[in-house]
Design an enzyme around this catalytic site. Structure first.
Site, mmCIF file in Angstrom:
data_model
loop_
_atom_site.group_PDB
_atom_site.id
_atom_site.type_symbol
_atom_site.label_atom_id
_atom_site.label_comp_id
_atom_site.label_asym_id
_atom_site.label_seq_id
_atom_site.Cartn_x
_atom_site.Cartn_y
_atom_site.Cartn_z
ATOM 1 N N ASP A 87 19.750 33.346 72.800
ATOM 2 C CA ASP A 87 20.372 33.583 71.500
ATOM 3 C C ASP A 87 21.503 34.588 71.549
ATOM 4 O O ASP A 87 22.317 34.656 70.635
ATOM 5 C CB ASP A 87 19.316 34.064 70.489
ATOM 6 C CG ASP A 87 18.479 32.904 70.018
ATOM 7 O OD1 ASP A 87 19.025 31.798 69.935
ATOM 8 O OD2 ASP A 87 17.280 33.102 69.760
ATOM 9 N N HIS A 136 12.285 38.903 75.717
ATOM 10 C CA HIS A 136 11.622 37.613 75.523
ATOM 11 C C HIS A 136 10.146 37.771 75.848
ATOM 12 O O HIS A 136 9.796 38.495 76.777
ATOM 13 C CB HIS A 136 12.243 36.544 76.437
ATOM 14 C CG HIS A 136 11.921 35.159 76.004
ATOM 15 N ND1 HIS A 136 10.746 34.540 76.369
ATOM 16 C CD2 HIS A 136 12.582 34.303 75.203
ATOM 17 C CE1 HIS A 136 10.733 33.338 75.815
ATOM 18 N NE2 HIS A 136 11.826 33.167 75.107
HETATM 19 N N1 ACO Z 1 15.486 46.082 71.728
HETATM 20 C C1 ACO Z 1 14.890 47.258 72.003
HETATM 21 N N2 ACO Z 1 13.627 47.380 72.487
HETATM 22 C C2 ACO Z 1 12.936 46.239 72.677
HETATM 23 C C3 ACO Z 1 13.493 44.963 72.412
HETATM 24 C C4 ACO Z 1 14.825 44.900 71.930
HETATM 25 N N3 ACO Z 1 15.395 43.729 71.665
HETATM 26 N N4 ACO Z 1 12.585 44.009 72.695
HETATM 27 C C5 ACO Z 1 11.493 44.644 73.113
HETATM 28 N N5 ACO Z 1 11.702 45.984 73.122
HETATM 29 C C6 ACO Z 1 10.763 47.034 73.585
HETATM 30 C C7 ACO Z 1 9.635 47.247 72.580
HETATM 31 O O1 ACO Z 1 9.957 48.242 71.632
HETATM 32 C C8 ACO Z 1 8.513 47.643 73.497
HETATM 33 O O2 ACO Z 1 8.727 48.992 73.887
HETATM 34 P P1 ACO Z 1 7.463 49.986 74.150
HETATM 35 O O3 ACO Z 1 6.754 49.393 75.333
HETATM 36 O O4 ACO Z 1 8.081 51.299 74.395
HETATM 37 O O5 ACO Z 1 6.641 49.921 72.884
HETATM 38 C C9 ACO Z 1 8.734 46.788 74.748
HETATM 39 O O6 ACO Z 1 10.152 46.532 74.774
HETATM 40 C C10 ACO Z 1 7.976 45.473 74.741
HETATM 41 O O7 ACO Z 1 8.332 44.744 73.560
HETATM 42 P P2 ACO Z 1 7.364 43.822 72.704
HETATM 43 O O8 ACO Z 1 7.789 43.823 71.285
HETATM 44 O O9 ACO Z 1 5.952 44.176 73.022
HETATM 45 O O10 ACO Z 1 7.670 42.406 73.342
HETATM 46 P P3 ACO Z 1 7.259 41.012 72.705
HETATM 47 O O11 ACO Z 1 7.042 40.101 73.854
HETATM 48 O O12 ACO Z 1 6.158 41.144 71.717
HETATM 49 O O13 ACO Z 1 8.563 40.597 71.884
HETATM 50 C C11 ACO Z 1 10.664 39.678 71.307
HETATM 51 C C12 ACO Z 1 9.512 39.700 72.340
HETATM 52 C C13 ACO Z 1 10.122 39.372 69.899
HETATM 53 C C14 ACO Z 1 11.616 38.545 71.691
HETATM 54 C C15 ACO Z 1 11.375 41.053 71.338
HETATM 55 O O14 ACO Z 1 11.899 41.304 72.638
HETATM 56 C C16 ACO Z 1 12.486 41.145 70.281
HETATM 57 O O15 ACO Z 1 12.212 41.496 69.142
HETATM 58 N N6 ACO Z 1 13.758 40.830 70.678
HETATM 59 C C17 ACO Z 1 14.836 40.821 69.741
HETATM 60 C C18 ACO Z 1 14.809 39.524 68.932
HETATM 61 C C19 ACO Z 1 15.238 38.314 69.740
HETATM 62 O O16 ACO Z 1 16.235 38.337 70.432
HETATM 63 N N7 ACO Z 1 14.476 37.210 69.582
HETATM 64 C C20 ACO Z 1 14.782 35.935 70.240
HETATM 65 C C21 ACO Z 1 13.703 35.545 71.169
HETATM 66 S S1 ACO Z 1 14.202 34.166 72.130
HETATM 67 C C22 ACO Z 1 13.993 32.826 71.139
HETATM 68 O O17 ACO Z 1 13.245 32.768 70.210
HETATM 69 C C23 ACO Z 1 14.836 31.673 71.486
#
Ligand code: ACO
Length: 431
Positions: free
Chosen positions: A365, A308
């Site tokens: 979610d 998140h």
């Molecule tokens: N699976 C694997 N790796 C992940 C995930 C995941 N779900 N989420 C983040 N990471 C990793 C990234 O690859 C990144 O790794 P790095 O530092 O080695 O490059 C690190 O964790 C940070 O991730 P970011 O993408 O920079 O985090 P951001 O805050 O931009 O994204 C998000 C948040 C979009 C929710 C992301 O965690 C994601 O895509 N999750 C899956 C989709 C999801 O569940 N969305 C629902 C959000 S809640 C809502 O809307 C109600």
């Protein structure tokens, strides 16, 4: 309230300017940098707004480090356990928990407005039988602006309240009509005898051919899910509603833009993606393979329902919904292999260094889809359910924005990195 200042010095010129710090009731204070360009000729650069407060708000507070979520000061845990969706809607839109008589009136008014103009239902005839329900929802919510335009004065607080009522009420009926279109079944009209969630279940699942009884367990679970989704401060869809609304556009069009933003898999579309991912994983034996894929920087696969932008210790909504998920499945007598798979996936991921180091926890979610599935709601429809729940938040934020004397049309700036100025070259002279 300005107490402190932060001095910014441009090392190139030696010029220093004090910028005021505006204190927040909870959470980080903000540096007021509105005059930065005038003073220094610089914009700030903050892609994806990770450190930028786009507005001041009195609606919702999130402490992502400690997993805190408050609506108008009330903790989400207390609201989820003791309140109801329409009471929370009242709290968001009207700023207070209502007295019983006011809540009864609010509920009755919402019910009264659930009926759709027959002309709105005609729109569904234009959609292909397999249209995604979010596409239908976004289009039909936007089309409400064609029914309510000239009679709306968004500068009038009373009109704004009427709009809020209409949007909250009609969202459920439009969603149900979209579902019936997907099934090829006749639309079911709302009934004033039923609660908001009872009405929604009835409009979704009842058929002219047989009696349908609303299951109180399903009704309560849905009500709680909607409370958990009701608002989440300046997330992508809410910011979209505020941005569109800041132009003075028709409110139904602004809410439709929120629906469009919610649809994406990084936001509200994640609940649908979680079930698709669990289907793809298939069995507990394959979990490690998918965990490895999620960790591979060269693989775009992510564990859906994990991570998140704001919550970095846990998502308090996920904690509540995880418990509800178990209770609902047990109460409905559903033995879902997907739930077992999800629990094992959660367990393995939470012990994995990659997820621990990055503070990646299950979000709301991860579980909401499992509950929707247990209630008989098809996967493609999950994000529509999220949109119904989020509607009070969208309208409350839209109303707050319009009433805020500091708010003007939202217009971010950029750092231009394209070609520098050059002259047009005739077609025959191009290399
Ligand atoms: N699976 C694997 N790796 C992940 C995930 C995941 N779900 N989420 C983040 N990471 C990793 C990234 O690859 C990144 O790794 P790095 O530092 O080695 O490059 C690190 O964790 C940070 O991730 P970011 O993408 O920079 O985090 P951001 O805050 O931009 O994204 C998000 C948040 C979009 C929710 C992301 O965690 C994601 O895509 N999750 C899956 C989709 C999801 O569940 N969305 C629902 C959000 S809640 C809502 O809307 C109600």
């Amino acid at each position: 309230m300005t107490k402190n200042t932060v001095t910014v010095t441009d090392n190139a010129t030696g010029k220093s300017v004090d910028f005021p710090v505006r204190e927040s009731v909870h959470g980080p204070s903000v540096l007021e940098i509105g005059s930065l360009y005038k003073e220094f000729g610089y914009f700030t650069y903050d892609p994806a707004f990770t450190s930028t407060a786009s507005c001041q708000s009195k609606i919702t507070y999130i402490d992502g480090e400690n997993g805190v979520l408050l609506h108008r000061g009330y903790p989400i845990e207390q609201l989820a356990e003791r309140s109801s969706f329409l009471e929370v809607a009242h709290l968001l839109v009207h700023r207070t928990l209502p007295k019983k008589s006011n809540l009864d009136e609010f509920r009755a008014t919402i019910k009264k407005h659930m009926l759709l103009n027959q002309g709105i239902l005609n729109f569904f005839n234009g959609f292909h039988y397999d249209a995604h329900p979010m596409a239908m929802l976004t289009a039909v919510v936007s089309s409400l602006s064609a029914f309510y335009h000239d009679r709306i004065d968004i500068s009038d607080a009373y009109h704004r309240e009427q709009i809020a009522i209409r949007i909250i009420a009609k969202m459920a009926s439009i969603a149900a009509a979209a579902y019936k279109h997907m099934c090829g079944h006749p639309v079911v009209y709302p009934s004033n005898q039923l609660s908001y969630c009872g009405n929604l279940l009835n409009m979704l699942f009842s058929m002219p051919t047989e009696q349908y009884e609303v299951n109180p367990i399903a009704e309560k679970a849905l009500d709680q899910l909607f409370i958990l989704h009701a608002d989440h401060e300046q997330n992508a869809s809410t910011s979209t509603v505020r941005m569109a609304g800041s132009t003075g556009t028709n409110p139904f069009a602004a809410i439709a833009s929120g629906c469009a933003a919610l649809w994406g898999p990084s936001h509200g579309g994640a609940n649908e993606s979680v079930i698709n991912m669990l289907n793809e994983i298939g069995s507990v034996d394959n979990i490690q393979k998918y965990i490895d894929k999620a960790k591979d920087p060269n693989d775009p696969f992510r564990l859906m329902g994990f991570g998140h932008r704001v919550y970095k210790s846990f998502d308090p909504r996920a904690k509540i919904i995880r418990q509800t998920c178990h209770e609902v499945l047990e109460a409905l007598g559903i033995n879902d292999a997907k739930l077992e798979l999800a629990m094992r996936l959660e367990e393995i991921a939470l012990q994995d260094e990659y997820f621990v180091e990055r503070n990646l926890y299950p979000n709301v979610d991860f579980y909401s889809g499992l509950i929707y599935k247990a209630l008989g709601i098809p996967t493609q429809f999950f994000t529509v359910m999220f949109a119904i729940g989020r509607t009070p938040g969208w309208v409350a934020q839209w109303m707050e924005m319009l009433a805020d004397p500091e708010q003007r049309i939202s217009r971010p700036r950029q750092t231009y990195r394209g070609p520098s100025q050059r002259d047009y070259v005739e077609e025959f002279q191009r290399g």
